[in-house]
Design a protein around this motif. Structure first.
Motif, PDB file in Angstrom:
ATOM      1  N   THR A   1       1.903  22.978   6.026  1.00  0.00           N
ATOM      2  CA  THR A   1       3.305  23.303   5.550  1.00  0.00           C
ATOM      3  C   THR A   1       3.753  24.504   6.265  1.00  0.00           C
ATOM      4  O   THR A   1       4.852  24.608   6.929  1.00  0.00           O
ATOM      5  CB  THR A   1       3.298  23.596   4.094  1.00  0.00           C
TER       6      THR A   1
ATOM      7  N   ASP B   1       6.545  16.212   4.626  1.00  0.00           N
ATOM      8  CA  ASP B   1       5.379  16.915   4.143  1.00  0.00           C
ATOM      9  C   ASP B   1       4.977  16.051   2.952  1.00  0.00           C
ATOM     10  O   ASP B   1       5.452  16.336   1.880  1.00  0.00           O
ATOM     11  CB  ASP B   1       5.787  18.450   3.769  1.00  0.00           C
TER      12      ASP B   1
ATOM     13  N   GLY C   1       0.961  23.891  -1.597  1.00  0.00           N
ATOM     14  CA  GLY C   1       1.199  22.827  -2.955  1.00  0.00           C
ATOM     15  C   GLY C   1       0.055  22.610  -3.461  1.00  0.00           C
ATOM     16  O   GLY C   1      -0.128  22.731  -4.824  1.00  0.00           O
TER      17      GLY C   1
ATOM     18  N   GLN D   1       7.753  19.560   0.738  1.00  0.00           N
ATOM     19  CA  GLN D   1       6.642  19.163   0.074  1.00  0.00           C
ATOM     20  C   GLN D   1       7.290  18.793  -1.388  1.00  0.00           C
ATOM     21  O   GLN D   1       6.584  18.039  -2.243  1.00  0.00           O
ATOM     22  CB  GLN D   1       5.458  20.263  -0.005  1.00  0.00           C
TER      23      GLN D   1
HETATM   24 MG    MG Z   1       1.670  22.177   1.905  1.00  0.00          MG
END
Ligand code: MG
Ligand code: ATP
Ligand code: ATP
Ligand code: MG
Lengths: 228, 367, 231, 367, 228
Positions: B40, B159, D137, B85
């Motif tokens: 990310t 993402d 995440g 994301q």
């Molecule tokens: Mg990520």
């Protein structure tokens, strides 16, 4: 209900004008300050934050006194103003607007700043990935998301301007039709023991404010714009 | 020429990203790596959302960032699309307004994809008039993908876009991404943990670990590496073969492809005969027969092969991957018991059974 | 018809409104009245306020304005003399002199701030002259001006207080209650001076208003509102 | 007796949930259904976060909600753990404080899992002193799972908890959930789109569509249904077999299981001989040989089978599922070409090759 | 700088006490009101919202006038107060606190309400799934997340109480050491043309407030508690 005298009607009209203009100026002036405070990492941030809240600390008449000095024809702002506009600044409607704006600034800057901080950078980042320039993103994303802050700011600014008295009295000189606002009119009625008229005006002011606020809040609730 | 080149060195608390990538200017680049490896962060750097003291990004002919020369194109001028994301829908706008946000901000001349096309493909019609904050997780994702695509970005960063979607939805959305890739030639950088998305979409693969880009290259380059094991689902290990289209058998929905004088049947491809095609053969889809080649089996693809190497035990403790030579490497996963029963040794000649339904992946030629 | 802008000390506002009405009726000039405490009016005048006439609550501020040439020399005169009264709105509570202050059950005694209000200064003189200033300290509540002192008493928060006689006699005051008019000799006279300000120097109607203030009509009004005249 | 029973009828704008479930009081119940079918809403109702005018929930002996009798236990008194679809970490607390939030609010006597155990299993040690808002995440998800588990809930609701995690992490976390299920006997309601998670974890399956619970039952009941196709990834269709442990072969890491007089080798199980075990055999892992049974193959599991039915074409247009009878149904996926070449017809006797590594699933006996 | 008189020092000390107590009371009283306003779906919500903002609308002296009537020994609050405490309410420190609280209430309720609304129900739901009762969840989750709102509320309430003048003057009777606060002291100096002393006191008040605010903001920035 007692009929309003010509004098009182004039005061009412002037007050509404003043409140409307002041709230407008406050939001326009307060927005960039609040935005800057919310997003800057400058060391001066806390200093400016404290400075914005300072006008509140002084008793209104005292603040009014200092403003009077500044706006008088010999004053720091009054002198150049006289030069450029060929009119004295103090005891004018403009002076009232300036004074009210300064005095109510913290009520506008603080809620806006809090809103902007809460929104954070995520929605703005997202907008920037959809071709939105920073200004576009501010207008189309940050400001609607800060609506709750704007409502708070406008309500506090509006109500405070309606009720403001000391500063306005000092800077404006309570000249009927020009700088004598409703709060001064009510005060004068109390001073001259004209309680009936004072009650009527106060009641009217409260009722009017109540209805205005009720409308603002009802519209706010109906609007689909709500973060959460 | 048309490439996306970037170098970053950015020091965050607890994390340092040191990335150096050089990607083709079209096709899908999959960024692959364990959670927390910086995928990310890399995307954010590419978008200009994270700025590093020593960073450089060049997209096609334009230098977006070169800190040494104090060049920094602000994010909104890069014409980058980003599917974050988390869906990040604007809570104050309806689904339709969310979708229109980037669409209306794209000059009509620069739009390469139509409103209806996206709405239909992502099945967004029923959601258009909804508020965003009560959408289900999957619905939010579809809106986020649609919103990014409708802004007709020149580079698309995604993402983990298909996370949380059911299999049916994934099957519906993947063609949209393939279309962006193949017909509209929009370069896509695609973060995912799902190897089957990599296989269906990616042309290039970048491996990340601990903030570093540890490898990058074409799928077959990366997939022949042995140390990939740790990143991959055991079920997705396999060899990538370079093949050519030999013939189509439309009556069965199959295409015959050839490599090193051998043939494989794969689901029918829309490519002309003679076209190059890379396929991925999962080791779990390959079994081994010793002695005479099996006849009369439902398995269409049988090759003579040489045992090259018997791998170490896989994490499930009962099977091993066998590296075979069929002119190129091929992997077969069998139980340790079978190794013993069949008495496999390197150098031995065996037959490899490849189930025809092995996942395949078409890779249009890339310069 | 012209406009005359007059600044008036708050305590005299009620009276001046009546006078101005008559003046307008007779001359067709329009009188614009601003009122505030004398101290504020002084600050405003010295900082450019557009007032033409000042009706102050004392003689000190008009003199200062003349000294600083914000007012026209030789135009100052005493237009009214304030009277101090010890008052309670409660008619059953008979007040018969200063010893009413020492009666049991009195919680609060109202007066105006001696520093900022002439009536406060006068009250101080009365009390200290009678040796009561220190003994009743704990009961004293101060209004910033005589108007507030009156409100403290009128609202029942103070049991009694030193107010302006003009307030008690104000036609709008519906509580005559009971009062004791403080003898004039117990304090320096509460002379209220009017003066022509520089802004009104060459404005005939402003001068006319000052003249009108001395005419019998005005004098009657001033007396009706409980002020004495400077004889 | 120990069951989770619930009925809801709740009318939201654009959506109506009509759910009726009756689940065993232990094991993992997978909620399966397309995006937007109401899985999250069902979980919220169970937790008491969404209240319906006509709702009833009974957990074990306690009635949590019965609107007719005006019974409604507030959410915090239900001792429910909830891993939300989005991680929902508290932004004002560090990772450690997030994890401790529920832990410290659980009386020590009611804790059934230790701090260190969870921290180690989820590898949270390196994150403990981090702020939450900059976690990746996957890191956020691990913290969310840990936080829910550390509160020692008596019922655990998990909404796609493994989404966004890499394969390695998933492999590490699944044993934690299995432990909750098998050793601590905590009932878990588990929403997922990933069939392999269902296979590894679920004992019961609830199918949702359009706000309705359209089917619920044990895995094998649900998986033998033909209309499941639409919900499932093509790669995950297969038969579920009821078997018994026959023997262990620890030297190869295998366990032999039997069903209907046939044998299958599966990865070694920790169950005693004689214990019941259900296994799932993916149709893609089964191939067919006609004529003599193949010898000398790496495929351990070969059965004589009868062709029962030749399925219709699957969505990929080149393969079909063949329903075989091996004493019970077994599915084999082969190409249409193979069907033609082998000239398969119903009633024919063939040999089914089952790769030993087919996904398996152990189902402890449920009352 | 001019030395402060005993009177002024007393006023300063009293002002600090008043500001501290008032801010405390405001936060305690304002929190449940703001919480209720933020979470209720009652039809009366907008009405109460409007009512809370109303005290602002009246000029302070007029509000003070009405408060004075209410707090008088015959008044609606004053009479029962007298009965129970055997002391008059008006002209007491308590009266100042009540008046200041009422007057500054909107500055506290509004930012808190905005914060609570922005936080929404998600963190509370999450907490409830971790054994937290509603009150626990409020204390451990909602209130720290609303910290920005609390800071705004406290700063506005504090500054406004320092500067408050009209209401306090009216209700308090400016009794030195008891109800004569700094703003009245400064006012007196201005009224009596004692500008040097007024400047000194104002300057001191500003400086003190500035430092206080600076500290609050600096601490706020250092705290790790920040939504966004
Ligand atoms: Mg990520
Ligand atoms: N701004 C930041 N400040 C501090 N740490 C950060 C920041 N951004 C990311 N990190 C840390 O950097 C590491 C990499 O984060 P990143 O989000 O890039 O991982 P990822 O590869 O996308 O992982 P995942 O697959 O779980 O999403 C993480 O440990 C994260 O906590
Ligand atoms: N409070 C609500 N108000 C209105 N609509 C809602 C509400 N909650 C959910 N919905 C709608 O109900 C439907 C089901 O939502 P839900 O979140 O339960 O789906 P889901 O099965 O969890 O889907 P996903 O797999 O995408 O997460 C969706 O269409 C959603 O938009
Ligand atoms: Mg969901």
């Amino acid at each position: 209900m007692i009929a309003l005298s010509h004098d009182d009607l004039q005061a009412l009209w002037l007050t509404l004008q003043l409140a409307a203009v002041t709230v407008g100026v406050l939001l326009i002036v307060g927005t960039p300050i609040a935005w800057w405070l919310a997003r800057t990492r400058s060391r001066f941030r806390t200093v400016i934050e404290a400075v914005v809240a300072l006008p509140l600390v002084l008793p209104p008449t005292v603040l009014g006194f200092y403003l009077l000095i500044t706006m008088s024809p010999q004053g720091m702002i009054g002198a150049p103003w006289l030069q450029f506009t060929d009119a004295t600044l103090s005891f004018s409607f403009t002076a009232l607007v300036i004074a009210s704006t300064l005095y109510s600034l913290p009520f506008v800057v603080q809620p806006l700043q809090a809103s902007f901080e809460t929104i954070g950078s995520v929605p703005l980042e997202t907008a920037s990935m959809l071709h939105a320039s920073p200004i576009d993103a501010f207008l189309s994303v940050a400001s609607p998301l800060a609506l709750r802050g704007y409502i708070t700011a406008a309500v506090l600014g509006f109500a405070h301007t309606l009720g403001e008295f000391g500063v306005v009295l000092m800077v404006g000189g309570s000249i009927p039709g020009k700088t004598k606002v409703l709060s001064i009119a009510i005060y004068d009625h109390v001073e001259t023991l004209d309680y009936a008229q004072a009650h009527a005006l106060s009641g009217g002011l409260l009722l009017f404010s109540f209805i205005t606020l009720l409308m603002v809040y009802t519209i706010n609730r109906r609007l689909p714009i709500r973060v959460a | 020429m048309n490439r996306l080149e970037a170098q970053f060195d950015i020091d965050l608390p607890h994390f340092r990203l040191q990335a150096d990538i050089n990607l083709p200017g079209q096709g899908v680049t999959a960024i692959f790596g364990p959670s927390g490896s910086g995928k990310t962060t890399l995307l954010r750097c590419l978008a200009g959302l994270e700025r590093s003291a020593t960073g450089r990004v060049q997209f096609e002919d334009v230098v977006w960032q070169d800190e040494q020369q104090e060049i920094f194109t602000p994010p909104h001028q890069r014409s980058v699309g980003y599917v974050f994301q988390d869906p990040r829908l604007f809570p104050h706008l309806s689904v339709e307004s969310n979708l229109r946000y980037g669409f209306t901000r794209t000059p009509a001349a620069k739009r390469y994809i139509g409103w209806n096309q996206v709405i239909d493909l992502l099945d967004l019609q029923p959601l258009l008039h909804r508020r965003t904050h009560r959408l289900s997780g999957g619905e939010q994702r579809r809106v986020a993908i649609g919103r990014a695509v409708l802004a007709s970005p020149r580079l698309l960063l995604m993402d983990e876009p298909l996370v949380g979607l059911d299999a049916q939805r994934k099957r519906e959305i993947i063609p949209l991404i393939q279309q962006l890739r193949d017909e509209l030639h929009i370069p896509i950088v695609y973060v995912t943990h799902a190897i089957n998305e990599v296989l269906q979409l990616a042309t290039t693969l970048v491996l990340m670990e601990g903030g570093k880009t540890v490898a990058s290259g074409t799928l077959s380059e990366i997939f022949s590496r042995l140390d990939l094991d740790q990143y991959l689902d055991q079920d997705t290990i396999g060899a990538v073969l370079e093949t050519q289209i030999e013939a189509h058998e439309p009556e069965f929905g199959l295409t015959r492809i050839g490599f090193n004088g051998r043939h494989l049947f794969v689901p029918q491809q829309r490519l002309p005969v003679g076209h190059a095609l890379r396929v991925h053969v999962l080791s779990r889809d390959v079994s081994i027969v010793v002695g005479s080649p099996p006849r009369q089996t439902s398995v269409l693809n049988v090759f003579e092969a040489k045992v090259v190497e018997i791998g170490t035990m896989s994490h499930d403790r009962h099977s091993v991957d066998i590296k075979l030579d069929v002119g190129c490497p091929l992997l077969a996963r069998i139980t340790r018991k079978s190794v013993a029963v069949l008495n496999l040794t390197p150098g031995q000649t065996v037959y490899a059974n490849v189930k025809a339904v092995a996942l395949s992946h078409d890779l249009p030629g890339i310069p | 018809a012209a406009e005359v802008t007059i600044a008036v000390a708050s305590n005299f506002r009620a009276a001046v409104e009546v006078i101005a009405d008559e003046f307008e009726a007779r001359t067709t000039h329009h009188v614009v009245i601003s009122s505030a405490s004398t101290g504020k009016l002084y600050a405003q005048i010295t900082h450019g306020a557009p007032f033409e006439v000042l009706l102050a609550a004392d003689t000190k501020h008009p003199q200062l304005l003349i000294d600083e040439s914000f007012a026209v020399k030789n135009t100052a005169f005493t237009y009214a003399v304030g009277r101090l009264a010890l008052w309670t709105p409660n008619p059953d509570h008979v007040i018969d002199g200063l010893h009413a202050l020492r009666r049991d059950g009195i919680r609060h005694i109202a007066m105006a701030n001696p520093k900022t209000a002439p009536y406060g200064q006068a009250t101080y003189e009365v009390l200290s002259g009678a040796g009561l200033w220190l003994p009743i300290q704990a009961q004293i509540v101060r209004g910033e001006n005589i108007g507030q002192a009156f409100q403290f008493v009128a609202s029942g928060n103070a049991d009694l207080g030193f107010v302006a006689l003009s307030q008690v006699l104000n036609p709008r005051n519906r509580h005559p209650g009971s009062r004791w008019d403080v003898p004039r000799h117990l304090h320096a006279p509460l002379q209220q001076a009017a003066v022509l300000l520089r802004k009104g120097q060459s404005h005939e109607p402003a001068k006319a208003f000052l003249r009108f203030l001395r005419e019998p009509f005005s004098q009657k009004v001033i007396q009706r509102f409980g002020y004495g005249l400077n004889n």
